[in-house]
Enzyme design. Sequence first.
Site, PDB file in Angstrom:
ATOM      1  N   PHE A   1     -29.406 -14.695 -30.453  1.00  0.00           N
ATOM      2  CA  PHE A   1     -29.445 -13.434 -31.195  1.00  0.00           C
ATOM      3  C   PHE A   1     -28.593 -12.411 -30.467  1.00  0.00           C
ATOM      4  O   PHE A   1     -28.778 -12.172 -29.280  1.00  0.00           O
ATOM      5  CB  PHE A   1     -30.890 -12.927 -31.355  1.00  0.00           C
TER       6      PHE A   1
ATOM      7  N   CYS B   1     -27.413   1.827 -36.403  1.00  0.00           N
ATOM      8  CA  CYS B   1     -27.617   1.483 -37.811  1.00  0.00           C
ATOM      9  C   CYS B   1     -27.177   2.661 -38.674  1.00  0.00           C
ATOM     10  O   CYS B   1     -27.261   3.815 -38.239  1.00  0.00           O
ATOM     11  CB  CYS B   1     -29.092   1.165 -38.078  1.00  0.00           C
TER      12      CYS B   1
ATOM     13  N   CYS C   1     -34.005   4.101 -44.414  1.00  0.00           N
ATOM     14  CA  CYS C   1     -34.851   2.918 -44.193  1.00  0.00           C
ATOM     15  C   CYS C   1     -35.940   3.315 -43.190  1.00  0.00           C
ATOM     16  O   CYS C   1     -35.642   3.630 -42.045  1.00  0.00           O
ATOM     17  CB  CYS C   1     -33.993   1.780 -43.652  1.00  0.00           C
TER      18      CYS C   1
ATOM     19  N   CYS D   1     -38.482   0.089 -40.281  1.00  0.00           N
ATOM     20  CA  CYS D   1     -37.839  -0.794 -39.301  1.00  0.00           C
ATOM     21  C   CYS D   1     -38.765  -1.157 -38.136  1.00  0.00           C
ATOM     22  O   CYS D   1     -39.423  -0.309 -37.561  1.00  0.00           O
ATOM     23  CB  CYS D   1     -36.587  -0.120 -38.756  1.00  0.00           C
ATOM     24  N   ASP D   2     -38.740  -2.444 -37.757  1.00  0.00           N
ATOM     25  CA  ASP D   2     -39.585  -2.935 -36.667  1.00  0.00           C
ATOM     26  C   ASP D   2     -38.815  -3.106 -35.359  1.00  0.00           C
ATOM     27  O   ASP D   2     -39.324  -3.754 -34.431  1.00  0.00           O
ATOM     28  CB  ASP D   2     -40.228  -4.271 -37.081  1.00  0.00           C
ATOM     29  N   THR D   3     -37.619  -2.548 -35.269  1.00  0.00           N
ATOM     30  CA  THR D   3     -36.701  -2.921 -34.183  1.00  0.00           C
ATOM     31  C   THR D   3     -36.185  -1.725 -33.404  1.00  0.00           C
ATOM     32  O   THR D   3     -35.833  -0.695 -33.986  1.00  0.00           O
ATOM     33  CB  THR D   3     -35.488  -3.668 -34.792  1.00  0.00           C
TER      34      THR D   3
ATOM     35  N   GLU E   1     -27.560 -11.015 -40.192  1.00  0.00           N
ATOM     36  CA  GLU E   1     -28.688 -10.346 -40.855  1.00  0.00           C
ATOM     37  C   GLU E   1     -28.181  -8.946 -41.183  1.00  0.00           C
ATOM     38  O   GLU E   1     -27.916  -8.150 -40.273  1.00  0.00           O
ATOM     39  CB  GLU E   1     -29.883 -10.234 -39.887  1.00  0.00           C
TER      40      GLU E   1
ATOM     41  N   HIS F   1     -41.759 -15.647 -35.512  1.00  0.00           N
ATOM     42  CA  HIS F   1     -41.616 -15.354 -34.075  1.00  0.00           C
ATOM     43  C   HIS F   1     -42.714 -14.412 -33.589  1.00  0.00           C
ATOM     44  O   HIS F   1     -43.179 -14.524 -32.461  1.00  0.00           O
ATOM     45  CB  HIS F   1     -40.235 -14.776 -33.771  1.00  0.00           C
TER      46      HIS F   1
HETATM   47  C1  LIG Z   1     -34.110  -5.236 -37.937  1.00  0.00           C
HETATM   48  S1  LIG Z   1     -33.211  -5.836 -39.316  1.00  0.00           S
HETATM   49  C2  LIG Z   1     -31.527  -5.826 -38.688  1.00  0.00           C
HETATM   50  C3  LIG Z   1     -30.495  -6.286 -39.670  1.00  0.00           C
HETATM   51  C4  LIG Z   1     -30.171  -5.326 -40.829  1.00  0.00           C
HETATM   52  N1  LIG Z   1     -30.104  -3.965 -40.432  1.00  0.00           N
HETATM   53  C5  LIG Z   1     -31.154  -5.504 -41.963  1.00  0.00           C
HETATM   54  O1  LIG Z   1     -31.920  -4.581 -42.222  1.00  0.00           O
HETATM   55  O2  LIG Z   1     -31.134  -6.574 -42.579  1.00  0.00           O
HETATM   56  C6  LIG Z   1     -33.617  -7.584 -39.343  1.00  0.00           C
HETATM   57  C7  LIG Z   1     -34.559  -8.032 -40.433  1.00  0.00           C
HETATM   58  O3  LIG Z   1     -35.847  -7.478 -40.212  1.00  0.00           O
HETATM   59  C8  LIG Z   1     -36.367  -7.017 -41.436  1.00  0.00           C
HETATM   60  N2  LIG Z   1     -37.398  -6.026 -41.141  1.00  0.00           N
HETATM   61  C9  LIG Z   1     -37.236  -4.838 -40.520  1.00  0.00           C
HETATM   62  N3  LIG Z   1     -38.393  -4.183 -40.409  1.00  0.00           N
HETATM   63  C10 LIG Z   1     -39.340  -4.979 -40.978  1.00  0.00           C
HETATM   64  C11 LIG Z   1     -40.744  -4.856 -41.163  1.00  0.00           C
HETATM   65  N4  LIG Z   1     -41.404  -3.762 -40.767  1.00  0.00           N
HETATM   66  N5  LIG Z   1     -41.394  -5.874 -41.776  1.00  0.00           N
HETATM   67  C12 LIG Z   1     -40.726  -6.977 -42.211  1.00  0.00           C
HETATM   68  N6  LIG Z   1     -39.401  -7.158 -42.025  1.00  0.00           N
HETATM   69  C13 LIG Z   1     -38.711  -6.161 -41.438  1.00  0.00           C
HETATM   70  C14 LIG Z   1     -35.131  -6.479 -42.128  1.00  0.00           C
HETATM   71  O4  LIG Z   1     -35.324  -6.260 -43.514  1.00  0.00           O
HETATM   72  C15 LIG Z   1     -34.149  -7.567 -41.837  1.00  0.00           C
HETATM   73  O5  LIG Z   1     -34.300  -8.640 -42.741  1.00  0.00           O
HETATM   74  N1  LIG Z   2     -36.987 -14.731 -33.546  1.00  0.00           N
HETATM   75  C1  LIG Z   2     -36.438 -13.770 -34.302  1.00  0.00           C
HETATM   76  N2  LIG Z   2     -35.971 -14.077 -35.532  1.00  0.00           N
HETATM   77  C2  LIG Z   2     -35.368 -13.087 -36.233  1.00  0.00           C
HETATM   78  N3  LIG Z   2     -34.781 -13.183 -37.449  1.00  0.00           N
HETATM   79  C3  LIG Z   2     -34.226 -11.994 -37.757  1.00  0.00           C
HETATM   80  C4  LIG Z   2     -34.467 -11.098 -36.714  1.00  0.00           C
HETATM   81  C5  LIG Z   2     -33.824  -9.779 -36.615  1.00  0.00           C
HETATM   82  O1  LIG Z   2     -34.366  -8.874 -35.975  1.00  0.00           O
HETATM   83  O2  LIG Z   2     -32.736  -9.641 -37.175  1.00  0.00           O
HETATM   84  C6  LIG Z   2     -35.216 -11.787 -35.758  1.00  0.00           C
HETATM   85  C7  LIG Z   2     -35.775 -11.458 -34.480  1.00  0.00           C
HETATM   86  O3  LIG Z   2     -35.799 -10.311 -34.010  1.00  0.00           O
HETATM   87  N4  LIG Z   2     -36.355 -12.502 -33.787  1.00  0.00           N
HETATM   88  S1  SF4 Z   3     -34.378  -2.644 -40.956  1.00  0.00           S
HETATM   89 FE1  SF4 Z   3     -33.793  -1.378 -39.172  1.00  0.00          FE
HETATM   90  S2  SF4 Z   3     -31.820  -2.106 -38.615  1.00  0.00           S
HETATM   91 FE2  SF4 Z   3     -32.159  -2.853 -40.714  1.00  0.00          FE
HETATM   92  S3  SF4 Z   3     -31.374  -1.239 -42.079  1.00  0.00           S
HETATM   93 FE3  SF4 Z   3     -33.479  -0.719 -41.715  1.00  0.00          FE
HETATM   94  S4  SF4 Z   3     -33.364   0.716 -39.960  1.00  0.00           S
HETATM   95 FE4  SF4 Z   3     -31.449  -0.387 -39.996  1.00  0.00          FE
HETATM   96 MG   LIG Z   4     -36.458  -8.699 -35.588  1.00  0.00          MG
END
Ligand SMILES: C[S@@+](CC[C@H](N)C(=O)[O-])C[C@H]1O[C@@H](n2cnc3c(N)ncnc32)[C@H](O)[C@@H]1O
Ligand SMILES: Nc1nc2[nH]cc(C(=O)O)c2c(=O)[nH]1
Ligand code: SF4
Ligand SMILES: [Mg+2]
Length: 217
Positions: free
Chosen positions: A25, A31, A46, A49-51, A117, A211
């Site tokens: 990864f 973003c 958005c 977001c979990d990231t 992604e 994961h």
């Molecule tokens: C952190 S995003 C990064 C890539 C890109 N910005 C996007 O949104 O696809 C990676 C994946 O996590 C999903 N994701 C983010 N927050 C989430 C949440 N709270 N629950 C489930 N999926 C989530 C996004 O929709 C995406 O499919």
């Molecule tokens: N193991 C793992 N799989 C993933 N698939 C999509 C992810 C992401 O954050 O894009 C993710 C991530 O954060 N971890």
């Molecule tokens: S899920 Fe996180 S990284 Fe993806 S579009 Fe939304 S704010 Fe950006």
């Molecule tokens: Mg993730």
Amino acid sequence: MTYAVKEIYLTLQGEGNHTGRAAVFMRFAGCNLWSGLERDRKKAICQFCDTDFIGIDGPGGGKFKTADALADAVASRWPQGGGGKPYVICTGGEPLLQLDAPLIDAFHARGFEVGIETNGTLEAPGSIDWICVSPKAAAPLVQTRGNELKLVFPQKEIEAHPSRFEQLSFEHFYLQPLDVIGDPAQTAAHVASAAAYCLAHPLWRLSTQTHKMNGLP
Ligand SMILES: C[S@@+](CC[C@H](N)C(=O)[O-])C[C@H]1O[C@@H](n2cnc3c(N)ncnc32)[C@H](O)[C@@H]1O
Ligand SMILES: Nc1nc2[nH]cc(C(=O)O)c2c(=O)[nH]1
Ligand code: SF4
Ligand SMILES: [Mg+2]
């Protein structure tokens, strides 16, 4: 082109069609739909977001001055002699703010298959091997073709109703239950409603974030 990378690590793809497959990864910083700062979340395009994608301070993160330098850093994480096709997943943040053709070429030159992604608001270069688009209700969808469409579910806005995406050019359609950080009961309710939708609409398959259940990053 200098690339700003939050982190690089080997793990198993936790979501979607390649669930369980080893992949490096490579998470870009930044973003276009959220600053990443908690104080801005409520006004972001958005909001779920979990990231953490701010900065370059994660494992393996940094500024990379060339595509070759970044591709070398990714390739160094792939286990030698284990078989299988080397796989890099470009994520973020929003990877299409930075991923360009020279970087994809540099991955290919090292024998890697390249996945992405993306939130689908920017056009993806044609040379990417696996495109996963995850549309966001309040953002325009530009990338309307790819390998998998992975919709976070539910999103309350009508723009993100699954039926809106069914005619698009994707091989696989997934619903991914919305994970509400710190509220497992609500997350469980989202798993149940996503599963019910898939049962009634078999075009759609369930993508749980394996994961998170398996203690992997
Ligand atoms: C952190 S995003 C990064 C890539 C890109 N910005 C996007 O949104 O696809 C990676 C994946 O996590 C999903 N994701 C983010 N927050 C989430 C949440 N709270 N629950 C489930 N999926 C989530 C996004 O929709 C995406 O499919
Ligand atoms: N193991 C793992 N799989 C993933 N698939 C999509 C992810 C992401 O954050 O894009 C993710 C991530 O954060 N971890
Ligand atoms: S899920 Fe996180 S990284 Fe993806 S579009 Fe939304 S704010 Fe950006
Ligand atoms: Mg993730």
